[in-house]
Design an enzyme around this catalytic site. Structure first.
Site, PDB file in Angstrom:
ATOM      1  NE  ARG A 237      12.086  -3.738   7.367  1.00 42.87           N
ATOM      2  CZ  ARG A 237      11.373  -4.664   6.718  1.00 42.87           C
ATOM      3  NH1 ARG A 237      10.282  -4.337   6.056  1.00 42.87           N
ATOM      4  NH2 ARG A 237      11.738  -5.938   6.764  1.00 42.87           N
ATOM      5  CD  GLU A 266       6.851  -1.403  11.536  1.00 46.19           C
ATOM      6  OE1 GLU A 266       6.839  -2.645  11.588  1.00 46.19           O
ATOM      7  OE2 GLU A 266       7.049  -0.773  10.486  1.00 46.19           O
ATOM      8  CG  HIS A 285       5.447  -4.434   8.829  1.00 44.97           C
ATOM      9  ND1 HIS A 285       6.670  -4.021   9.260  1.00 44.97           N
ATOM     10  CD2 HIS A 285       5.682  -5.112   7.682  1.00 44.97           C
ATOM     11  CE1 HIS A 285       7.606  -4.442   8.417  1.00 44.97           C
ATOM     12  NE2 HIS A 285       7.023  -5.109   7.451  1.00 44.97           N
TER      13      HIS A 285
HETATM   14  C1  DGY Z   1       9.716  -8.518   5.068  1.00 44.35           C
HETATM   15  O1  DGY Z   1       9.657  -9.692   4.720  1.00 44.35           O
HETATM   16  O2  DGY Z   1      10.785  -7.911   5.170  1.00 44.35           O
HETATM   17  C2  DGY Z   1       8.424  -7.863   5.390  1.00 44.35           C
HETATM   18  O3  DGY Z   1       8.536  -6.517   5.563  1.00 44.35           O
HETATM   19  C3  DGY Z   1       7.864  -8.491   6.624  1.00 44.35           C
HETATM   20  O4  DGY Z   1       8.697  -8.153   7.690  1.00 44.35           O
END
Ligand code: DGY
Length: 325
Positions: A237, A266, A285
């Site tokens: 993240r 984002e 992402h």
């Molecule tokens: C998750 O599944 O957490 C991925 O980062 C997609 O958001």
């Protein structure tokens, strides 16, 4: 009477059919201003919610007094006020396992792309600037045999270690809450303190969740511990990293490059300084974003939601203290 499910993510036809069979369904097509207004209108009668990429805080949850279950189409649950959900007795589920391998593939794509400068050099060719045989100015660095440093040795960290160890002959070092003997045995991985890992790894890869403890974990002090050849990879993240400190390290070339799939904000601002740096590979992402994996995640979320609404324990329950068997 059927329960009311509010979806804020489109699902495939077979999954929609399953939901329609079991529940009354409201689909919010997008999370723009109109969609958010529709969501607010639907929440008062919702028993179940399913979606991703929406911050579900107490304010929104207060609009849903009948809510029993939330099924996130993600493994990360940093978008949810878990304490508040738990206090309200609402079951929260996520979609681990099904995305592990795909997300590790993304991590390795970023490792290869940054080390071998794939995007930068492909852009050079596309721009018509490949006019003579390339020389040292365009050389990259090896991946095989280099030290892979993984911060956060969960499922995705393990899948990354597997690729590095078996596929690329990389010594693996890792940092996590506690040493993991099984991982050490399978991949010859060695546990390191965070400062030691930052100093010793050629590739520093973040695969840990965003929590109150991990927010801002990697900042100026941590980048200063990395060397000028270190390549930094983030598939966890954005908020685990102090992005301004990362920009500074890249601009000053105190680290070599970064492969980033996640960002503090984002979508990434179009004027982000990260986008002006040749030594950055930025992706939108895409960690789990393949047709197969996103369908598997959606199926998993639907299973979790329907189980919860039927009074059964969802397989991937995030807040087990809510469950009263
Ligand atoms: C998750 O599944 O957490 C991925 O980062 C997609 O958001």
């Amino acid at each position: 009477m059927k329960k009311h499910v509010v979806l804020y993510k489109k699902l495939s036809a077979p999954l929609m059919a399953r939901l329609h069979e079991a529940a009354t369904v409201t689909l919010i097509e997008s999370l723009d201003a109109t969609g958010l207004a529709q969501l607010r209108e639907a929440l008062p009668t919702a028993h179940g919610l399913l979606g991703a990429s929406l911050r579900l805080d107490a304010q929104l949850l207060d609009l849903a007094p009948r809510l029993e279950a939330v099924a996130s189409v993600s493994v990360g649950v940093d978008n949810y006020d878990i304490d508040y959900l738990t206090q309200r007795g609402i079951l929260l589920s996520n979609t681990p396992d099904v995305l592990t391998e795909t997300t590790a593939d993304t991590g390795f794509a970023l490792i290869l792309a940054t080390a071998r400068r794939v995007v930068e050099l492909a852009n050079m060719v596309r721009a018509g600037n490949w006019n003579q045989n390339i020389g040292p100015l365009h050389f990259g660095s090896d991946v095989h045999g280099k030290t892979l440093g993984i911060i956060g040795m969960g499922r995705i960290g393990e899948a990354l270690a597997q690729r590095g160890h078996f596929g690329f002959g990389m010594p693996v070092i890792y940092h996590s809450h506690s040493p993991k003997p099984a991982v050490e045995q399978r991949f010859g991985a060695q546990y390191r303190s965070l400062p030691d890992l930052l100093q010793q790894a050629d590739f520093v890869c973040l695969t840990l969740p965003l929590t109150a403890e991990t927010q801002g974990l990697i900042g100026a002090r941590e980048f200063a511990l990395m060397g000028p050849e270190t390549i930094f990879i983030n598939i966890s993240r954005g908020k685990v990293v102090d992005e301004a400190a990362l920009v500074e390290a890249l601009q000053q070339r105190t680290i070599r490059a970064a492969g980033l799939d996640v960002f503090e904000r984002e979508p990434l601002n179009h004027d982000s300084p990260l986008l002006r740096l040749n030594n950055v590979v930025a992706t939108p992402h895409i960690g789990s974003a393949t047709h197969e994996t996103r369908e598997a995640m959606a199926r998993c979320a639907v299973d979790n939601l329907l189980a919860a609404l039927a009074g059964e324990r969802p397989k991937n329950l995030v807040n087990p203290s809510v469950w009263k068997a």
